[in-house]
Design an enzyme around this catalytic site. Structure first.
Site, PDB file in Angstrom:
ATOM      1  N   CYS A  12       0.846  -1.191   0.000  1.00 10.40           N
ATOM      2  CA  CYS A  12       0.000   0.000   0.000  1.00 10.40           C
ATOM      3  C   CYS A  12       0.886   1.248   0.000  1.00 10.40           C
ATOM      4  O   CYS A  12       1.712   1.436   0.897  1.00 10.40           O
ATOM      5  CB  CYS A  12      -0.930  -0.002   1.210  1.00 10.40           C
ATOM      6  SG  CYS A  12      -1.898   1.510   1.380  1.00 10.40           S
ATOM      7  N   ILE A  13       0.715   2.081  -0.993  1.00 10.37           N
ATOM      8  CA  ILE A  13       1.517   3.296  -1.127  1.00 10.37           C
ATOM      9  C   ILE A  13       1.260   4.251   0.036  1.00 10.37           C
ATOM     10  O   ILE A  13       2.179   4.860   0.575  1.00 10.37           O
ATOM     11  CB  ILE A  13       1.239   3.973  -2.474  1.00 10.37           C
ATOM     12  CG1 ILE A  13       1.695   3.064  -3.612  1.00 10.37           C
ATOM     13  CG2 ILE A  13       1.919   5.334  -2.564  1.00 10.37           C
ATOM     14  CD1 ILE A  13       1.202   3.496  -4.980  1.00 10.37           C
TER      15      ILE A  13
END
Length: 138
Positions: A12-13
């Site tokens: 997840c960025i």
């Protein structure tokens, strides 16, 4: 500084950016995979405090985003059952610092205690590649 347990969705960025903010403040992280944890209703409930049930959910989870799951019509028991069965539904990150717990990278007991000040223009709960709640972007 003592470890903060940080439950993320690997890749997840947004979680990556959130961890960077905490590390810049000198917080040592113990990072765990939110999707592979063996959650129970009891272990999850304590992260949500007095937030309304819809705020417990990851708005970008496919079933929430599509409207298949309408979080406005769920009670606590139903919400927790769904999240135990499908951890992708859980608002992330989940954080534990000493005896404090919270969900989401927003104002709450953990970030308040650590002195994390989020600027109004700082997008740390939305995906940096869009204005949508953070999800892994290919």
């Amino acid at each position: 500084m003592t470890d903060l347990v940080f439950y993320e969705k690997p890749g997840c960025i947004g979680n990556k950016q959130q961890k960077a903010i905490l590390r810049r403040l000198g917080v040592s992280l113990e990072v765990r995979d939110i999707l592979s944890e063996n959650w129970t209703a009891e272990s999850l409930r304590s992260f949500f405090g007095n937030k309304a049930v819809p705020a417990w959910f990851n708005e970008s989870a496919p079933q929430v985003k599509s409207g298949e799951i309408n979080t406005d019509h769920l009670n606590e028991t139903e919400a927790l059952r769904l999240m135990v069965d499908q951890p992708i539904l859980i608002k992330r990150p989940l954080m534990i610092y000493q005896s404090l717990k919270q969900s989401g990278f927003t104002v709450g007991p953990v970030l308040d205690y650590l002195g994390v000040n989020l600027n109004d223009g700082q997008k740390v709960e939305t995906c940096p590649m869009s204005d949508q709640p953070c999800e892994t972007v290919p």
